[in-house]
Enzyme design. Structure first.
Site, mmCIF file in Angstrom:
data_model
loop_
_atom_site.group_PDB
_atom_site.id
_atom_site.type_symbol
_atom_site.label_atom_id
_atom_site.label_comp_id
_atom_site.label_asym_id
_atom_site.label_seq_id
_atom_site.Cartn_x
_atom_site.Cartn_y
_atom_site.Cartn_z
ATOM 1 N N SER A 660 0.720 -1.270 -0.055
ATOM 2 C CA SER A 660 0.014 0.064 0.092
ATOM 3 C C SER A 660 0.885 1.373 -0.178
ATOM 4 C CB SER A 660 -0.928 0.097 1.319
ATOM 5 O OG SER A 660 -0.374 0.240 2.574
ATOM 6 N N LYS A 703 -6.208 5.343 7.850
ATOM 7 C CA LYS A 703 -4.812 5.985 7.422
ATOM 8 C C LYS A 703 -5.330 7.395 7.386
ATOM 9 C CE LYS A 703 -3.212 2.040 4.579
ATOM 10 N NZ LYS A 703 -2.989 1.513 3.347
#
Length: 813
Positions: A660, A703
């Site tokens: 990611s 996030k």
């Protein structure tokens, strides 16, 4: 402020950051107005599998319910089976009784529901009656008179025979004398017994005469004694018949009534006939005990009690008062708890057992219905899995000692008759257990032919939102919680979408939702409220985070104090804020990580420092290799890739896994190659492919919120935000404070689909599209990188020197 150009390139409006649930869409004011949810919620695949399996009578269609922990598999399956069980007939009772033919193999009797206990009561009454009536009968004057008549007649007859023998012996000159060794003939002389010396002084002819007469008399005595013994046997049999008649007179009527009552059950009638015969042959068990020393009397009482147990009934499965089929959830599936066991008692220093100590297992209790087991629990218990499979293969359950089953030497014990099985076994477990068993155990493939998959997520529709509300209602009813108002229900639905990480899905982790519902009810109680509101649900969510976020707060504190270097203002070349998710048990949070790139002349390509330090996982290493593929595809079509680059997660001391951050690594690399500063107020997440397309990642909400919290702690400037993959927009279910900051223009969320879109947002410079000649516009990011690549190639050739260049050219390099 973000530029208008940036806004046009993927800036997300606040409305796209969270899909709200319309509280007015619920057809109630509170859950008190709703009907509790029934059956499985949003699991059509699992429902179809369970319905099919329950309708299949074949033995190979037992069920494995597969699903992640927390989706409410066990609760849902039990509710589904309970509903199905109500329409099925109530199965029979099962009893164990003494086997008069083979005492070591107790007989299993099958009776209609409730009749097992009735038979037990009837036989207990029979035994109590026998213990009360038989001693009275044997002590009655009539019995004594009839017995004395038989025995007195025999005694008179025996005495008469012996008297005749005595007269006959005396007539022949002998005295018939009774001794412990039998009847003895003693010669007489002058009416007195002859001494040995007198007998020895007789002439041989006289001695022979005496011996002949003795022989004749002994033959007559033997014949007479044989007749007496035969008569004694006849008398004994006559007395036994008398006892039998008296016993039948005392309890025979009761036995006949029982035989008529259970005439429709041949096995019971056969057992009662055997019991009647045995009771007639064991009359000593009902006679008064002789008086003796106390210790002996206690032992005799225990022995008699043990012997009288043979007339009892051991009801191992009682369906009396039960409606429908049983649903048994065995919480501790050991071998004995599944198959059954034979208990033992300590008596006078010995361990003893009998059929009344046979105990049914879960298979017996669930017979005719459904048995629910946790797959992992069964597999952990020694012999439990093998015992379960054997019972299902044989369609019967045999109660055996585990040592016998293993073939080990053991003490002598019982072997109860097997009980035929007709049930469905439902194993509940994680999907990986199913896959392992299916791959490694042929018996599992044969027996468990149906898999019912529970999905972690269900479609978010008005119907499923209504089902969520009904689930809340059911929990409130079952656990007597306060009712939830419609705004509280809306917040729970939104939390379900956040757990599912999808605006168009709801989480099926009903265990986590139930925890939140209970906690919201607690906070409502603390506030003295009679109804749970959205404020109480929000308080529950915040308290759950507070209890689990100590590590997150410590990391944020280190960032705020500068111990961990994370820049959220200004610009820097070759440096970008990547985002990662940390999971600690049941809590996940996001945190920024500073990713840097160093570039020089060389042929090593892109090196990952995490990999070199053995801190990079396989997926992360793959992501770095994809970066090299991207650079080759874009910048090495006309010349070799002459690059030595190193990428690092700064101040990272644990394993880095996942791809990611691959887009963030690429942005840092491109920034360094183009010598273009990156805005440090922006953080990046997303993976990238070799064509430069940004791909979806997980944990997007955590996030974003993690970087927002760091920016908030350092002060929001209005220039901060996060770049996410465009394919992740539908997964956004952000906290309200993030949405409020976006609405106020103090924070931004950008959705990007390509690397070019991202680098333009990060640097404020155009990426530059490839021109027909293969080059890129001068001054663009790609153009500057292409020029840098040419410069590094020339520098490398210059460093190698003419001789090395000639060798490379000769070899086609």
């Amino acid at each position: 402020m973000a530029s208008d150009d940036a806004s046009a390139r993927g800036e997300l409006a606040p409305e796209r950051l969270r899909r709200a649930c319309d509280a007015e869409g619920f057809a109630c004011e509170t859950t008190a107005d709703l009907r509790a949810a029934e059956g499985l919620i949003g699991q059509p695949r699992a429902t179809a599998a369970l319905t099919f399996a329950l309708g299949m009578p074949d033995r190979g269609y037992h069920i494995f319910v597969a699903g992640a922990t927390g989706v409410g598999k066990m609760t849902a399956v039990n509710a589904f089976l309970a509903e199905a069980a109500r329409t099925r007939p109530t199965p029979d009772d099962w009893c164990y009784v003494y086997s008069f033919r083979d005492p070591e193999r107790p007989r299993a009797l099958r009776l209609p529901p409730g009749l097992g206990q009735q038979l037990k009561r009837d036989l207990d009454h029979l035994l109590a009656t026998a213990q009360r009536q038989l001693p009275r009968a044997f002590e009655s004057d009539e019995y004594t008179r009839r017995r004395d008549a038989v025995t007195k007649g025999f005694e008179e007859e025996r005495e008469g025979r012996l008297a005749l023998l005595g007269d006959r012996a005396r007539a022949e000159g002998f005295l018939l004398q009774a001794t412990p060794m039998g009847l003895l003939l003693v010669p007489l002389i002058a009416g007195r017994p002859m001494r040995e010396e007198e007998f020895a002084a007789l002439t041989p002819e006289l001695r022979d005469s005496w011996q002949r007469r003795r022989g004749q008399l002994e033959d007559e005595i033997a014949a007479a004694m044989k007749a007496i013994r035969q008569r004694e046997r006849d008398v004994r049999e006559e007395l036994d018949r008398l006892d039998h008649d008296v016993a039948l007179y005392a309890v025979g009527g009761l036995l006949e009534d029982l035989t008529e009552r259970y005439a429709g059950f041949p096995a019971v009638v056969e057992y009662l006939a055997a019991l009647r015969d045995d009771m007639a042959n064991q009359l000593d068990l009902f006679r008064p005990l002789p008086e003796g020393v106390p210790a002996m009397a206690a032992a005799q009482v225990w022995q008699r009690e043990q012997a009288l147990r043979r007339y009892q009934v051991n009801v191992v499965v009682d369906r009396g008062g039960v409606q429908g089929a049983p649903v048994v959830h065995e919480m501790h599936p050991t071998y004995q708890n599944l198959i059954g066991r034979i208990d033992k008692e300590a008596q006078f220093g010995l361990l003893v057992t009998d059929f009344t100590l046979v105990r049914a297992g879960a298979l017996h209790q669930a017979n005719g219905g459904y048995l629910v087991l946790e797959a992992q629990d069964v597999l952990r218990q020694p012999l439990a899995w093998d015992g379960l499979k054997r019972a299902l293969r044989n369609r019967s359950v045999a109660i055996e000692e585990a040592a016998d089953w293993l073939g080990m030497a053991t003490v002598r014990t019982l072997r109860p008759e097997t009980v035929p099985l007709d049930l469905k076994v439902v194993l509940v477990g994680e999907p990986y257990i199913y896959y392992l068993l299916h791959a490694l155990d042929p018996d599992f493939r044969e027996l468990f032919g149906v898999r019912a998959d529970f999905d972690l997520r269900i479609p978010r529709t008005p119907e499923s939102e209504a089902k969520y509300a009904e689930f809340v209602c059911r929990l409130c009813v079952e656990e007597q919680l306060r009712p939830f108002d419609r705004r509280a229900l809306a917040l729970i639905v939104e939390h379900g979408a956040r757990l599912a990480e999808d605006q168009d899905k709801l989480s099926a982790r009903f265990g986590s939702l139930a925890d939140l519902i209970r906690e919201a009810n607690y906070w409502a109680g603390q506030a003295g409220a009679t109804t749970v509101t959205a404020a109480h649900v929000q308080q529950g969510l915040e308290q759950q985070v507070y209890r689990s976020s100590m590590v997150e707060e410590r990391i944020r504190e280190l960032i705020a104090r500068g111990t961990l270097h994370v820049d959220v203002e200004g610009a820097a070349v070759g440096q970008v804020n990547g985002l990662a998710v940390h999971t600690m048990a049941d809590y996940s949070f996001g945190r920024p990580s500073r990713i840097t790139a160093a570039v020089g002349v060389g042929r090593e390509g892109v090196l990952d420092i995490e990999r070199e330090a053995e801190l990079g996982g396989k997926v992360h290493r793959k992501g770095v290799l994809i970066l090299a593929g991207f650079l080759i595809d874009r910048f090495a079509q006309a010349q070799p890739l002459t690059l030595h680059a190193r990428l690092a997660f700064e101040q990272s001391y644990e394993e880095v896994e996942g791809d990611s951050a691959s887009s963030a690594e690429l942005y840092a690399l491109l920034s360094r190659l183009a010598d273009a500063p990156i805005r440090q107020g922006l953080a990046v997440t997303g993976s990238v492919d070799q064509r430069g397309r940004i791909q979806a990642i997980g944990g997007v909400n955590e996030k974003i919120e993690g970087f927002f919290a760091v920016c908030k702690a350092n002060g929001l400037t209005g220039e901060q935000g996060v770049l996410i993959p465009a394919s992740n927009v539908s997964h956004l279910m952000l906290k309200q404070e993030v949405i409020d900051a976006v609405r106020a223009g103090r924070f931004y969320i950008y959705a990007v689909g390509t690397v070019d879109e991202g680098i333009e947002l990060l640097t404020g410079m155009p990426a530059g599209a490839r021109q027909p000649d293969g080059g890129y516009p001068e001054g663009s990011i790609n153009g500057r990188i292409a020029a840098r690549m040419r410069d590094m190639a020339q520098a490398l050739r210059a460093a190698l020197g003419p001789e090395a260049r000639g060798e490379r050219e000769a070899s086609g390099g």
